[in-house]
Design a protein around this motif. Sequence first.
Motif, PDB file in Angstrom:
ATOM      1  N   LEU A 158       0.730  -1.180  -0.119  1.00 15.43           N
ATOM      2  CA  LEU A 158       0.002  -0.125   0.029  1.00 15.43           C
ATOM      3  C   LEU A 158       0.940   1.253  -0.069  1.00 15.43           C
ATOM      4  CD1 LEU A 158      -3.131   0.443   0.007  1.00 15.43           C
ATOM      5  CD2 LEU A 158      -2.755   0.473   2.764  1.00 15.43           C
ATOM      6  N   VAL A 159       1.988   1.317   0.816  1.00 14.46           N
ATOM      7  CA  VAL A 159       2.778   2.239   0.905  1.00 14.46           C
ATOM      8  C   VAL A 159       3.350   2.549  -0.452  1.00 14.46           C
ATOM      9  CG1 VAL A 159       5.042   3.436   1.992  1.00 14.46           C
ATOM     10  CG2 VAL A 159       3.054   2.360   3.464  1.00 14.46           C
ATOM     11  N   ARG A 160       3.951   1.515  -1.026  1.00 16.24           N
ATOM     12  CA  ARG A 160       4.736   1.443  -2.343  1.00 16.24           C
ATOM     13  C   ARG A 160       3.859   2.033  -3.469  1.00 16.24           C
ATOM     14  NH1 ARG A 160       5.476  -0.626  -6.969  1.00 16.24           N
ATOM     15  NH2 ARG A 160       3.603  -2.004  -6.809  1.00 16.24           N
ATOM     16  N   VAL A 161       2.532   1.560  -3.574  1.00  9.71           N
ATOM     17  CA  VAL A 161       1.558   2.274  -4.330  1.00  9.71           C
ATOM     18  C   VAL A 161       1.408   3.693  -4.174  1.00  9.71           C
ATOM     19  CG1 VAL A 161      -0.922   1.972  -5.149  1.00  9.71           C
ATOM     20  CG2 VAL A 161       0.474   0.122  -5.000  1.00  9.71           C
ATOM     21  N   GLY A 162       1.135   3.937  -2.903  1.00 13.88           N
ATOM     22  CA  GLY A 162       1.024   5.299  -2.543  1.00 13.88           C
ATOM     23  C   GLY A 162       2.180   6.310  -2.738  1.00 13.88           C
ATOM     24  N   HIS A 163       3.240   5.758  -2.842  1.00 16.79           N
ATOM     25  CA  HIS A 163       4.487   6.396  -2.902  1.00 16.79           C
ATOM     26  C   HIS A 163       4.519   6.898  -4.266  1.00 16.79           C
ATOM     27  CE1 HIS A 163       8.694   7.098  -1.914  1.00 16.79           C
ATOM     28  NE2 HIS A 163       8.594   7.459  -3.249  1.00 16.79           N
ATOM     29  N   HIS A 164       4.290   5.851  -5.206  1.00 14.29           N
ATOM     30  CA  HIS A 164       4.317   5.885  -6.625  1.00 14.29           C
ATOM     31  C   HIS A 164       3.237   7.129  -7.213  1.00 14.29           C
ATOM     32  CE1 HIS A 164       6.961   3.483  -8.592  1.00 14.29           C
ATOM     33  NE2 HIS A 164       6.774   2.702  -7.582  1.00 14.29           N
ATOM     34  N   LEU A 165       1.875   6.979  -6.733  1.00 20.11           N
ATOM     35  CA  LEU A 165       0.985   8.172  -6.817  1.00 20.11           C
ATOM     36  C   LEU A 165       1.556   9.518  -6.401  1.00 20.11           C
ATOM     37  CD1 LEU A 165      -2.132   5.973  -6.041  1.00 20.11           C
ATOM     38  CD2 LEU A 165      -1.493   6.588  -8.253  1.00 20.11           C
ATOM     39  N   LEU A 166       1.864   9.471  -5.129  1.00 18.20           N
ATOM     40  CA  LEU A 166       2.279  10.859  -4.519  1.00 18.20           C
ATOM     41  C   LEU A 166       3.491  11.669  -5.443  1.00 18.20           C
ATOM     42  CD1 LEU A 166       2.165  10.241  -0.805  1.00 18.20           C
ATOM     43  CD2 LEU A 166       0.639  11.614  -2.096  1.00 18.20           C
ATOM     44  N   SER A 214       8.090   2.216   4.388  1.00 14.55           N
ATOM     45  CA  SER A 214       8.552   2.911   3.346  1.00 14.55           C
ATOM     46  C   SER A 214       9.912   2.657   3.023  1.00 14.55           C
ATOM     47  CB  SER A 214       8.122   4.423   3.573  1.00 14.55           C
ATOM     48  OG  SER A 214       8.970   5.253   2.361  1.00 14.55           O
ATOM     49  N   GLY A 215      10.172   2.296   1.505  1.00 19.40           N
ATOM     50  CA  GLY A 215      11.794   2.266   1.263  1.00 19.40           C
ATOM     51  C   GLY A 215      12.531   3.415   1.301  1.00 19.40           C
ATOM     52  N   ASN A 216      12.121   4.650   0.949  1.00 10.66           N
ATOM     53  CA  ASN A 216      12.602   5.834   0.880  1.00 10.66           C
ATOM     54  C   ASN A 216      11.676   7.027   1.250  1.00 10.66           C
ATOM     55  OD1 ASN A 216      14.006   7.940  -0.234  1.00 10.66           O
ATOM     56  ND2 ASN A 216      14.178   7.161  -2.260  1.00 10.66           N
ATOM     57  N   PRO A 217      11.910   7.446   2.674  1.00  8.69           N
ATOM     58  CA  PRO A 217      11.044   8.130   3.273  1.00  8.69           C
ATOM     59  C   PRO A 217      11.429   9.744   2.773  1.00  8.69           C
ATOM     60  CG  PRO A 217      12.172   7.170   4.734  1.00  8.69           C
ATOM     61  CD  PRO A 217      12.450   6.299   3.622  1.00  8.69           C
ATOM     62  N   VAL A 218      12.624   9.804   2.433  1.00  3.39           N
ATOM     63  CA  VAL A 218      13.050  11.317   2.229  1.00  3.39           C
ATOM     64  C   VAL A 218      12.259  11.682   0.790  1.00  3.39           C
ATOM     65  CG1 VAL A 218      15.034  12.759   1.531  1.00  3.39           C
ATOM     66  CG2 VAL A 218      15.189  10.862   3.365  1.00  3.39           C
ATOM     67  N   GLU A 219      12.460  10.680  -0.028  1.00  8.40           N
ATOM     68  CA  GLU A 219      11.546  10.903  -1.416  1.00  8.40           C
ATOM     69  C   GLU A 219      10.258  11.236  -0.985  1.00  8.40           C
ATOM     70  OE1 GLU A 219      12.527   9.025  -5.660  1.00  8.40           O
ATOM     71  OE2 GLU A 219      11.059   7.988  -4.425  1.00  8.40           O
ATOM     72  N   LEU A 220       9.679  10.379  -0.230  1.00  9.28           N
ATOM     73  CA  LEU A 220       8.297  10.620   0.088  1.00  9.28           C
ATOM     74  C   LEU A 220       7.948  12.155   0.607  1.00  9.28           C
ATOM     75  CD1 LEU A 220       5.796   9.169   0.421  1.00  9.28           C
ATOM     76  CD2 LEU A 220       6.316   8.320   2.801  1.00  9.28           C
ATOM     77  N   LEU A 221       8.765  12.525   1.545  1.00 10.08           N
ATOM     78  CA  LEU A 221       8.542  13.908   2.103  1.00 10.08           C
ATOM     79  C   LEU A 221       8.692  14.860   1.228  1.00 10.08           C
ATOM     80  CD1 LEU A 221       8.242  15.132   4.915  1.00 10.08           C
ATOM     81  CD2 LEU A 221      10.708  15.196   5.316  1.00 10.08           C
ATOM     82  N   GLU A 222       9.521  14.721   0.259  1.00  7.54           N
ATOM     83  CA  GLU A 222       9.811  15.482  -1.185  1.00  7.54           C
ATOM     84  C   GLU A 222       8.434  15.819  -1.696  1.00  7.54           C
ATOM     85  OE1 GLU A 222      14.722  15.411  -1.526  1.00  7.54           O
ATOM     86  OE2 GLU A 222      13.149  14.423  -2.949  1.00  7.54           O
ATOM     87  N   LEU A 255       5.970  17.600  -0.186  1.00 10.23           N
ATOM     88  CA  LEU A 255       6.005  18.968  -0.047  1.00 10.23           C
ATOM     89  C   LEU A 255       6.373  19.689  -1.333  1.00 10.23           C
ATOM     90  CD1 LEU A 255       8.475  19.004   3.219  1.00 10.23           C
ATOM     91  CD2 LEU A 255       5.875  19.561   3.189  1.00 10.23           C
ATOM     92  N   GLN A 256       5.976  19.107  -2.566  1.00  8.50           N
ATOM     93  CA  GLN A 256       6.324  19.562  -3.798  1.00  8.50           C
ATOM     94  C   GLN A 256       5.465  20.796  -3.996  1.00  8.50           C
ATOM     95  OE1 GLN A 256       5.277  17.267  -7.295  1.00  8.50           O
ATOM     96  NE2 GLN A 256       4.431  15.803  -5.808  1.00  8.50           N
ATOM     97  N   PRO A 257       5.866  21.971  -4.651  1.00  2.00           N
ATOM     98  CA  PRO A 257       5.245  23.177  -5.055  1.00  2.00           C
ATOM     99  C   PRO A 257       3.919  22.771  -5.642  1.00  2.00           C
ATOM    100  CG  PRO A 257       7.411  23.381  -5.878  1.00  2.00           C
ATOM    101  CD  PRO A 257       7.256  21.824  -5.247  1.00  2.00           C
ATOM    102  N   ARG A 258       3.707  21.714  -6.274  1.00  2.00           N
ATOM    103  CA  ARG A 258       2.257  21.774  -7.209  1.00  2.00           C
ATOM    104  C   ARG A 258       1.347  21.112  -6.292  1.00  2.00           C
ATOM    105  NH1 ARG A 258       1.469  21.164 -12.791  1.00  2.00           N
ATOM    106  NH2 ARG A 258      -0.006  19.417 -12.517  1.00  2.00           N
ATOM    107  N   THR A 259       1.777  21.011  -4.955  1.00  2.00           N
ATOM    108  CA  THR A 259       0.586  20.528  -3.907  1.00  2.00           C
ATOM    109  C   THR A 259      -0.437  21.890  -3.765  1.00  2.00           C
ATOM    110  OG1 THR A 259       1.780  21.084  -2.380  1.00  2.00           O
ATOM    111  CG2 THR A 259       1.936  18.634  -2.832  1.00  2.00           C
ATOM    112  N   SER A 260       0.061  23.014  -4.200  1.00  3.52           N
ATOM    113  CA  SER A 260      -0.929  24.232  -4.006  1.00  3.52           C
ATOM    114  C   SER A 260      -2.021  23.989  -4.958  1.00  3.52           C
ATOM    115  CB  SER A 260      -0.082  25.415  -4.624  1.00  3.52           C
ATOM    116  OG  SER A 260       0.312  25.097  -6.052  1.00  3.52           O
ATOM    117  N   LEU A 261      -2.022  22.963  -6.062  1.00  5.86           N
ATOM    118  CA  LEU A 261      -3.185  22.835  -6.646  1.00  5.86           C
ATOM    119  C   LEU A 261      -4.389  22.003  -5.958  1.00  5.86           C
ATOM    120  CD1 LEU A 261      -1.666  21.514  -9.838  1.00  5.86           C
ATOM    121  CD2 LEU A 261      -2.829  23.703  -9.618  1.00  5.86           C
TER     122      LEU A 261
END
Lengths: 502, 166
Positions: free
Chosen positions: A368-376, A405-413, A416-422
Amino acid sequence: MASPSLMDNLFQRSLDDIIKGLRHQQSTESTFISKVIEEIRREIKTTDLQTKSTALQKLTYLNSIHYIDMKDLNSGNEFEVFVRKKAVGVVFRLFEKYPDAARVCFKRLVESLESSDSQILSSVVGVFCELASKDPRSYLPLAPEFYRILVGSRNNWVLIKVLKIFANLAPLEPRLAKRVVEPICDHLRKTGAKSMVFECIRTVATSFTEYESAVKLAAVKIREFLLEDDPNLKYLGLHGLSIMAPKHLWAVLENKDIVIQSLNDEDLNIKLESLCLVMAMVSESNVVEICRVLVNYALKSDLEFCNEILGSILSTCCQNVYEIITDFDWYVSLLGEMSRIPHCQKGEEIENQLIDIGMRVKDVRPELVRVGHHLLIDPALLGNPYLHRMLSAAAWVCGEYVEFSGNPVELLEALLQPRTSLLPSSIRTVYMQSAFKVLFFCVCTYIEQKEDMTLEVSDLTSKGECSESSDLASAKAPVECDQDEGFNPRNSSQSYERPFCC
Amino acid sequence: MIKSVLVINTQGKPRLTKFYDILTVEKQQELLRSVFGVLCSRADNVSNFVEAESIFGPDSRLVYKHYATLYFVIVFDSSENELAMLDLIQVFVETLDKCFRNVSELDMVFNYSKLHNILDGIIFGGQVMETSSAEIIRAVEEISKLEAASNSISLVPKTVSGWRSR
């Protein structure tokens, strides 16, 4: 008031005049109509029948074609004079409002069943059909009459109605069903009229499902419909299959190839019927294969049908708390795949299922986290408003189960990416909360790692020079304690803990 | 029973609207718009059946036929057979054709009352009355004779058009 009515009568506009007038008046139609209504209001009150009937005619025209509401002009029972009553038709509407009237007229109606005039018989049987569909038990005593008509009549309109009556009566009385099934099969075999064939199929599939030979015959006839080029017959064949499906799924499975082929048909209604049938065929063993086929069709379909397919998959798979799913890892990755289909508008339902599954099935959380990560991490999805709810679920799931999660730092990025303002603010809230959870997890992990590292370092050093470090340790400790006792490293060190030695 | 018979042209203008249930004028307009919306998006070589429950409520089916510039629509419930209803549209159009000789949309516009007489001969109160076009035409001609007879009694024409045609 003689003189005004004389003028009115002489110069009354006929319906033809009104129609011609309206067609000339393109722009001032509403003023013209108001004028006409004023005239009608006057005319309808006269005593002259001719004037009154023309006025009524005009009013009826305006009501049906130009949507003029009649209630303001209703002058009560003057209207009854002009209504033609055809006895049987009116009698039915009367029965609807006053069911007691049915008992009063019953005898007359039953007598009419013996009529040799096919039109009267047709009307009477029609009335009984309506009545029997609402209250079948009361009309069970008339079964012998209907049976006589079933075997004797040659008129398809009458026969169709009688079949519908028996479809309602047969479930109530098994002995009746036994008697009636053979004549029905007879009709099914011999009739040339497609409408009769379909009605027989429908009657058997609805109310005679225990009679194997009848059902088999109906299935043969359905296949004939399915193989026809005529789209109407194809549609009715599929419709017949869907009536059979609950109790006789084998008939649907027998025609599996035609059903799946029909998913590609030009006619939306045929596509929808075949989709329902495909979902009826789904079971634990074939759900993966069928979903694969359906998702491929969804990719090729237009917006409407694509979402019908996705909606069907989602609702069938979550039935009875995901009864047919055995491999949740596969299902969760399917949900992710569906989200990426360009036409997908099912974000809300996917959101509900992602969170629901995450809470119920512990083992699927890593997937679930892997799939969610890809979507995010995909910035394109942020631009699709239909998917925002699904992204909210992905964010929540990744925050809640971040330990997988295999890569929490990438997840965090990604969070927080700018496009989340949408995103709308309610969803950005979820993103922020998840970001905090991920951050906290990262910090804790970092600290633990540091602790482990220092532990490891001290392990190495303590093993080699244990005594030295103990002297050092003990050398420090007495400084903190009472100095009056005097300084004796050897003695005092024994009473102190050595934190860095094992 | 039959819930409704509609004839709408390809621009969305209604030429005949008959509802066999009591409905407000606003509701009727809404139904007409929805039906037209569905029909104008249908291709030519598909089936004549359309899903109707979203427009007319549960237990509703719709069959339609496209003739030249007109859509003929019948809405019905489970007491009627789908193919029989399709047949009925055929009967209606054939009868119109016999009455008006190669009927066109304009014939329907200018002959409102005759149109309704024909329809009432086929369907009355939501029930099918007659399925033979010969019989219906006979009945309609009887009515026209009666109407003509009652008109000829007056010495002075009661209508402007009657006056002018003199």
